[in-house]
Enzyme design. Structure first.
Site, PDB file in Angstrom:
ATOM      1  N   HIS A   4     -45.691  28.204 -72.872  1.00 33.75           N
ATOM      2  CA  HIS A   4     -46.922  28.195 -72.120  1.00 33.75           C
ATOM      3  C   HIS A   4     -46.531  28.693 -70.382  1.00 33.75           C
ATOM      4  O   HIS A   4     -47.354  29.043 -69.934  1.00 33.75           O
ATOM      5  CB  HIS A   4     -47.928  27.142 -72.209  1.00 33.75           C
ATOM      6  CG  HIS A   4     -47.543  26.013 -71.071  1.00 33.75           C
ATOM      7  ND1 HIS A   4     -46.528  25.117 -71.178  1.00 33.75           N
ATOM      8  CD2 HIS A   4     -48.141  25.404 -70.131  1.00 33.75           C
ATOM      9  CE1 HIS A   4     -46.448  24.156 -70.150  1.00 33.75           C
ATOM     10  NE2 HIS A   4     -47.350  24.347 -69.502  1.00 33.75           N
TER      11      HIS A   4
ATOM     12  N   ASP B  25     -43.891  22.186 -75.519  1.00 34.25           N
ATOM     13  CA  ASP B  25     -44.558  23.547 -75.187  1.00 34.25           C
ATOM     14  C   ASP B  25     -43.982  24.166 -73.797  1.00 34.25           C
ATOM     15  O   ASP B  25     -44.590  24.333 -73.067  1.00 34.25           O
ATOM     16  CB  ASP B  25     -45.939  23.493 -75.269  1.00 34.25           C
ATOM     17  CG  ASP B  25     -46.782  24.862 -75.133  1.00 34.25           C
ATOM     18  OD1 ASP B  25     -46.075  25.878 -74.867  1.00 34.25           O
ATOM     19  OD2 ASP B  25     -47.863  24.929 -75.355  1.00 34.25           O
TER      20      ASP B  25
ATOM     21  N   HIS C 224     -48.632  29.229 -65.954  1.00 35.61           N
ATOM     22  CA  HIS C 224     -48.157  28.578 -64.461  1.00 35.61           C
ATOM     23  C   HIS C 224     -47.609  29.941 -63.852  1.00 35.61           C
ATOM     24  O   HIS C 224     -46.813  29.764 -62.688  1.00 35.61           O
ATOM     25  CB  HIS C 224     -47.209  27.747 -64.583  1.00 35.61           C
ATOM     26  CG  HIS C 224     -47.653  26.406 -65.288  1.00 35.61           C
ATOM     27  ND1 HIS C 224     -48.716  25.848 -65.067  1.00 35.61           N
ATOM     28  CD2 HIS C 224     -47.135  25.814 -66.409  1.00 35.61           C
ATOM     29  CE1 HIS C 224     -48.916  24.791 -65.763  1.00 35.61           C
ATOM     30  NE2 HIS C 224     -47.879  24.505 -66.559  1.00 35.61           N
TER      31      HIS C 224
ATOM     32  N   HIS D  55     -68.026 -17.573 -66.046  1.00 35.20           N
ATOM     33  CA  HIS D  55     -68.156 -19.036 -66.101  1.00 35.20           C
ATOM     34  C   HIS D  55     -67.026 -19.887 -65.234  1.00 35.20           C
ATOM     35  O   HIS D  55     -66.967 -21.065 -65.347  1.00 35.20           O
ATOM     36  CB  HIS D  55     -68.307 -19.749 -67.473  1.00 35.20           C
ATOM     37  CG  HIS D  55     -69.361 -19.191 -68.283  1.00 35.20           C
ATOM     38  ND1 HIS D  55     -69.266 -17.912 -68.889  1.00 35.20           N
ATOM     39  CD2 HIS D  55     -70.750 -19.571 -68.266  1.00 35.20           C
ATOM     40  CE1 HIS D  55     -70.587 -17.560 -69.571  1.00 35.20           C
ATOM     41  NE2 HIS D  55     -71.484 -18.616 -69.107  1.00 35.20           N
TER      42      HIS D  55
ATOM     43  N   ASP E  24     -53.310  23.485 -66.383  1.00 38.99           N
ATOM     44  CA  ASP E  24     -53.066  22.848 -67.658  1.00 38.99           C
ATOM     45  C   ASP E  24     -54.390  22.088 -68.239  1.00 38.99           C
ATOM     46  O   ASP E  24     -54.709  22.276 -69.401  1.00 38.99           O
ATOM     47  CB  ASP E  24     -51.905  21.939 -67.416  1.00 38.99           C
ATOM     48  CG  ASP E  24     -50.761  22.621 -67.585  1.00 38.99           C
ATOM     49  OD1 ASP E  24     -50.249  23.325 -68.193  1.00 38.99           O
ATOM     50  OD2 ASP E  24     -49.706  22.126 -66.765  1.00 38.99           O
TER      51      ASP E  24
END
Lengths: 437, 183
Positions: free
Chosen positions: A212, A209, A217, A106, A358
């Site tokens: 990991h 973490d 990786h 509006h 990931d």
């Protein structure tokens, strides 16, 4: 939808167990929006993104969409991007510069602080008893503050100050935000992508973490270094946590920077070592671009050295938008900034040789947690709980060896404390928890 | 911010290129796509020049009129690669511990709307094309990305080689968990 689950019963910090329903339960997700995202300090923008009056970016605070604007007085305002008339979204752009924000429906117009400045046929409203234009502005955040260039806001007027919320984490944040007298800036642009995961999985990955990396990786490490990520000298690695924030780190100074794949990046940090040591002390100079990851509670994660700073934006119990920026020192040479710009695409982004693995892990863990019987098996987060030590120089709760679940468990304990509390005054003081343990 | 495409902006190429050249370029692009579909990445790398620039910028969502696809070289990108980093990407994807590729990613590039123009250098051509890229992963994950490419192809003793690729997509937020592929 209100969850019937008691959040505290889902986190067993003493024995190190997590109930997987925290990754899938719709009721818990709704409660998170109330008690985590409508309550905590959330990252909105870097000051450098909105230097001039009227410059804006849009951001999410939980599922609330806000416009973050540079005001005329130089300060920053943030208000909800939904018209106070019929609720339509007002601003469809992700960033830009505006003199005012006009709703497409509006034509109601709002100023740079969210105030209602006018609408078509305003005389009709002015003649309407009870209509008060001054009360029809866009809902503003309750508190907004900056810390060394990063702008945060909270919807909760009872929330502690940003300084108190960050607490000793500021000592760590300064490593990335204040290692150079010129301060920091974001490179232009933001990489955004969808990951069908619960937002807590990347948050816990970044909060601590390190474990990991050698497995997830390996292929990226092989491509960049020609060898895997070898077992580290773990005696010089740490977890540090406070208020649910966490930093997992080695003292190798350039471990993350080396994985950018750009020699010029590691050379830059090496050349700055003595200057950073003079500014922040020798210990923190060894953390400036080291093998490390961090998460500021609840959903702001970053990797020192890789320079990527990201928001884990919940879009549903099993849905997240990942938004990633690159933070550099303003005084960094242009060719180092260029290297970081290229590295952003190459390392931590959807096409990044690290992050493409990931996001699959996070999606598949989320998906599995919807299985009724699957989620009856709790997940083990007890690694390293016995390695706490009093460190003379590192603030917060400190654990030796960053192959550990200590920071993750502290993140989830903070989550449970907030989820169980009706209001900020009822949230357990992390320092009391520290003393009790 | 504005695009840095050298595209002739929808106008037909000013100097028509000989039909045999158009067919030669099409054949190059189709063959290249087939190598990518088969994940024969080492053979794909051999089609790139030593100074290749492979760039897929983030497309911005900003106000105002003008070119709809907004990007700039000084902003963050999904890909911003030279031959060295592309080789590393291929080394990563073909490593036996590349978990995204086990089970292998299945993909198909549909290449169309090929237009060929002379480039600035006499030994180069500009090739415009559009792609529909479909990717299947695991049991039931599927991602589709549609976009436009602007390539610079160089004529060498070994034949046509890709010297530059600009990939322009329509999404602002990438609606996929990763990009373990090339376009």
């Amino acid at each position: 939808m209100t969850s019937t689950l008691d959040p505290r019963s889902l986190i067993d910090a003493d024995e190190g167990w997590i109930d997987r329903r925290i990754f899938s339960d719709p009721g818990l997700y709704e409660l998170e929006l109330e008690r985590i995202f409508a309550r905590c300090w959330l990252f909105l923008a870097h000051e450098s993104q909105i230097p001039k009056t009227g410059d804006f970016v849009t951001a999410y605070m939980g599922r609330d969409h806000v416009i973050v604007v540079r005001k005329k007085d130089g300060g920053v305002a943030a208000f909800i991007n939904s018209c106070s008339h019929r609720g339509n979204r007002i601003c469809g752009a992700s960033q830009g510069n505006a003199r005012q924000f006009v709703c497409n429906y509006h034509g109601w117009a709002f100023g740079l602080e969210g105030e209602l400045v006018g609408m078509p046929q305003k005389e009709l409203y002015e003649a309407t008893p009870g209509f008060d234009k001054s009360r029809m502005g866009l809902t503003r955040v309750a508190q907004i503050e900056s810390y060394n260039g990063l702008i945060f806001a909270t919807f909760d007027p009872e929330a502690p100050s940003l300084d108190d919320y960050l607490g000793d984490y500021r000592w760590y944040l300064d490593i990335v935000l204040d290692n150079d007298e010129g301060g920091t800036e974001f490179l232009d642009g933001c990489i955004k992508y969808d990951v069908a995961c619960n937002w807590k999985l990347p948050a816990e990955n970044f909060v601590g973490d390190s474990y990991h990396a050698q497995w997830t990786h390996n292929s990226a490490a092989m491509a960049i270094f020609g060898r895997g990520i070898s077992p580290r000298k773990l005696e010089n690695t740490f977890h540090a946590t406070m208020n649910g924030h966490g930093w997992g780190f080695g003292l190798d100074m350039i471990g993350n920077a080396a994985a950018s794949g750009h020699r010029i990046v590691t050379d830059y940090w090496r050349s700055r070592e003595s200057a950073i040591a003079a500014r922040l002390g020798k210990l923190r100079s060894k953390m400036v671009a080291s093998s490390s990851s961090a998460n500021l509670f609840p959903n702001f994660g970053f990797l020192p050295g890789h320079a990527c700073f990201r928001v884990w934006q919940p879009m549903g119990p099993a849905s997240m938008e990942l938004r990633s920026w690159i933070l550099v020192n303003r005084n960094m040479p242009a060719e180092v900034k260029d290297a970081y710009r290229q590295a952003a695409a190459f390392t931590f982004s959807p096409g990044g040789v690290f992050e493409m693995d990931d996001s699959e892990n996070w999606e598949n863990a989320t998906r599995a947690s919807t299985g009724v019987v699957t989620r009856r098996q709790r997940l083990y987060y007890g690694l390293g709980h016995n390695t706490r030590e009093d460190h003379p120089d590192l603030p917060g709760r400190v654990y030796r060896n960053f192959f550990s679940d200590a920071n993750q468990m502290a993140f989830y304990s903070r989550w449970a404390d907030l989820m169980s509390a009706e209001r900020w005054a009822d949230v357990a003081e992390p320092s009391e928890r520290d003393a009790a343990e | 911010m504005s695009g840095t495409s050298t595209s002739s902006g929808g106008r037909p190429a000013s100097e028509p290129v000989d039909w045999t050249v158009v067919l030669e370029v099409q054949q190059f692009l189709f063959s290249e796509a087939r190598l990518l579909d088969a994940c024969r990445y080492q053979e794909w790398l051999a089609l790139l020049t030593d100074d290749v620039h492979y760039w897929m910028p983030v497309i911005e969502n900003t106000l105002g009129r003008g070119a709809p696809h907004r990007f700039s070289p000084d902003r963050l990108a999904f890909f911003d690669d030279n031959l060295k980093s592309l080789r590393r990407r291929v080394d990563k994807l073909t490593n036996r511990t590349a978990w995204t590729e086990n089970p292998p990613t299945r993909q198909c590039h549909v290449i169309s709307n090929v237009e060929v123009e002379p480039a600035e250098r006499g030994d180069e051509l500009t090739a415009h094309s559009v792609f529909v890229h479909n990717r299947g992963m695991g049991e039931r994950d599927e991602f589709t990305l549609v976009g436009r490419r602007e390539d610079v192809l160089r004529r060498t003793e070994e034949g046509l080689r890709l010297a530059k690729r600009l990939v322009i997509i329509d999404q602002h937020v990438l609606l996929a968990r990763n990009l373990n592929v090339f376009f």
